[in-house]
Design an enzyme around this catalytic site. Structure first.
Site, PDB file in Angstrom:
ATOM      1  N   ASP A 115      -1.892   5.049  -5.951  1.00  0.00           N
ATOM      2  CA  ASP A 115      -2.149   4.361  -4.889  1.00  0.00           C
ATOM      3  C   ASP A 115      -2.225   2.775  -5.019  1.00  0.00           C
ATOM      4  O   ASP A 115      -3.308   2.174  -5.427  1.00  0.00           O
ATOM      5  CB  ASP A 115      -3.322   4.639  -4.029  1.00  0.00           C
TER       6      ASP A 115
ATOM      7  N   ASP B  58       0.862  -1.152   0.115  1.00  0.00           N
ATOM      8  CA  ASP B  58       0.150   0.067  -0.030  1.00  0.00           C
ATOM      9  C   ASP B  58       0.669   1.215   0.129  1.00  0.00           C
ATOM     10  O   ASP B  58       1.307   1.721   1.017  1.00  0.00           O
ATOM     11  CB  ASP B  58      -1.053  -0.049   1.320  1.00  0.00           C
TER      12      ASP B  58
END
Ligand SMILES: *[C@@H]1O[C@H](CO)[C@@H](O)[C@H](O)[C@H]1NC(C)=O
Ligand SMILES: *[C@@H]1O[C@H](CO)[C@@H](O)[C@H](O)[C@H]1NC(C)=O
Length: 424
Positions: free
Chosen positions: A286, A88
């Site tokens: 992201d 992440d």
């Protein structure tokens, strides 16, 4: 939608909201008999002392659909224990499920991280304030607890710990740095079912991320590369060595209000190579998000463009549990090339840099569902709790090497064969 289908939907939606992970100040106490507070031993990160640094390369498993996440396996502790972590770049703190004991942990007790007394990080550690957005405790020697609230209503509460990460650099050395991460003992998955991973690998911009810690210790440059294959799998690297010396489109990272994120812009959106009138978009890259999100206005405009363009073609919109917008053909589709003649590519054209275009080919915004429909992998960010943010998720980065270069404050990409892992 049957129970099985709704389970799959939940799995896909698990990780992406982490882009908006906000840490809430405040101390959450663990019963002291479980996690006694260690005597203070402030550990500062080693200064970047010398010019040498190496890189780490990890094989990645996962896919955008149907799994909805990409993960790496990392060992932590002495003796080392493996953990499967969701990758992440949208959040900072790495955490693993914690035997403290735990509420909401999903893996058997034997697979949890068991914190030793000596691994507890005290409140006065600088990273404790970084994680909590300020000094969180009255007593500097207290254990440092944290809470991460995700935008999808999920949250994680844990205690900050520090332990060995046995690593293998591509230059052949086997360092074993002590890194700070979260031991999560109270996990609320919100409305989503948990992924089968044991935690999250936080690669965000703050000093708390694993990449920043390795950079601050002078072990690697603070550069992250991700390459996810449309076929599934791929690789992740930390360090500068695997960055290609040419062929990469670089855009500056935004240093304004979006400075917390890996954001760039402004960019114009093109459809089939033609201007759409959608201009000046700032986007966040992201890797914690499976799909791509645009704010409501842009999303509605994209739906209009597509429906106008599909008008008259032998394809019609259909309900499918996989995603909100799907199309059905005369026969079920098997592969994306079945719809090649119906859909045009999108392009994000960054106006700050000449020729910096992020091409969104069909594989970068469509999936073929288990029901044989073509589904739009671009979603309405407002409905997902992302407010006005535009977010480039994994689907739009498939078959590209995407580089988050914190040293030179730039984001780059180039098309790549992500199944070919750089030798390590
Ligand atoms: C490999 O890189 C590490 C970390 O930057 C460095 O400390 C070490 O000296 C390097 N080893 C060799 C053999 O170059
Ligand atoms: C590294 O972490 C371990 C486990 O928390 C601790 O026992 C050890 O003292 C630390 N070593 C260093 C060099 O910081």
């Amino acid at each position: 939608m049957d129970a099985n289908e709704s389970r799959k939907l939940s799995l896909m939606l698990v990780l992406f909201f982490q882009v908006l992970a906000v840490t809430l100040p405040g101390c959450f106490l663990v019963a002291s008999q479980q996690l006694p507070i260690k005597k203070p031993a402030l550990q500062t990160l080693a200064a970047k002392g010398h010019g040498f640094s190496s890189s780490l390369v990890f094989p990645v498993t996962g896919n955008v659909y149907p799994l909805g996440y990409f993960s790496v396996s990392l060992s932590i502790g002495n003796p080392p224990k493996p953990f499967t972590l969701d990758i992440d770049t949208g959040s900072d703190l790495t955490w693993v499920q914690c035997d403290a004991p735990c509420t909401g942990c999903t893996v058997p007790k034997g697979q949890l991280y068991k914190p030793a007394k000596s691994s507890i990080v005290p409140c006065k550690d600088p990273l404790c304030a970084v994680i909590n957005g300020g000094p969180p405790c009255k007593n500097p020697n207290e254990q440092c607890d944290f809470k991460i609230q995700y935008a999808d209503s999920g949250s994680v509460i844990g205690v900050l710990v520090r332990d060995y990460f046995p690593l293998r650099f591509i230059n052949g050395t086997l360092p074993r740095p002590n890194l700070t991460f979260g031991c999560a003992y109270d996990i609320d998955h919100g409305q989503h079912n948990p992924p089968p991973t044991t935690g999250v690998l936080g690669l965000g911009k703050s000093a708390a991320s694993i990449s920043s810690q390795l950079g601050a210790a002078g072990l690697t440059q603070n550069v992250i590369g991700q390459c996810y294959s449309a076929k599934g799998g791929g690789f992740l690297f930390i360090g500068n060595d695997p960055v290609p010396s040419s062929g990469v489109s670089w855009v500056p990272m935004l240093q304004n209000t979006m400075a917390k994120h890996y954001a760039s812009g402004p960019a114009d959106l093109l459809f089939g190579g033609k201007p759409t009138g959608l201009k000046g978009l700032n986007v966040i890259f992201d890797s914690g998000s499976s799909f791509t999100y645009f704010n409501s206005a842009v999303y509605e405009a994209i739906l209009n463009l597509l429906s106008k363009d599909l008008n008259g073609k032998p394809i019609r919109q259909v309900q499918d549990p996989a995603l909100p917008v799907c199309w059905k053909g005369a026969k079920p589709f098997k592969v994306l090339s079945d719809v090649k003649s119906y859909f045009k590519p999108f392009t994000l054209s960054f106006t700050s840099t000449k020729n910096a275009q992020l091409q969104l080919t069909l594989e970068n915004y469509l999936i073929i569902s288990e029901h044989g429909n073509a589904c739009l992998g671009i979603l309405n960010g407002a409905e997902a709790g992302l407010g006005n943010y535009n977010l480039v998720g994994d689907i739009s980065m498939l078959d590209k090497l995407v580089i988050y270069d914190n040293e030179r404050k730039q984001i780059g990409w180039t098309s790549a064969n992500c199944n070919r892992i750089p030798k390590s």
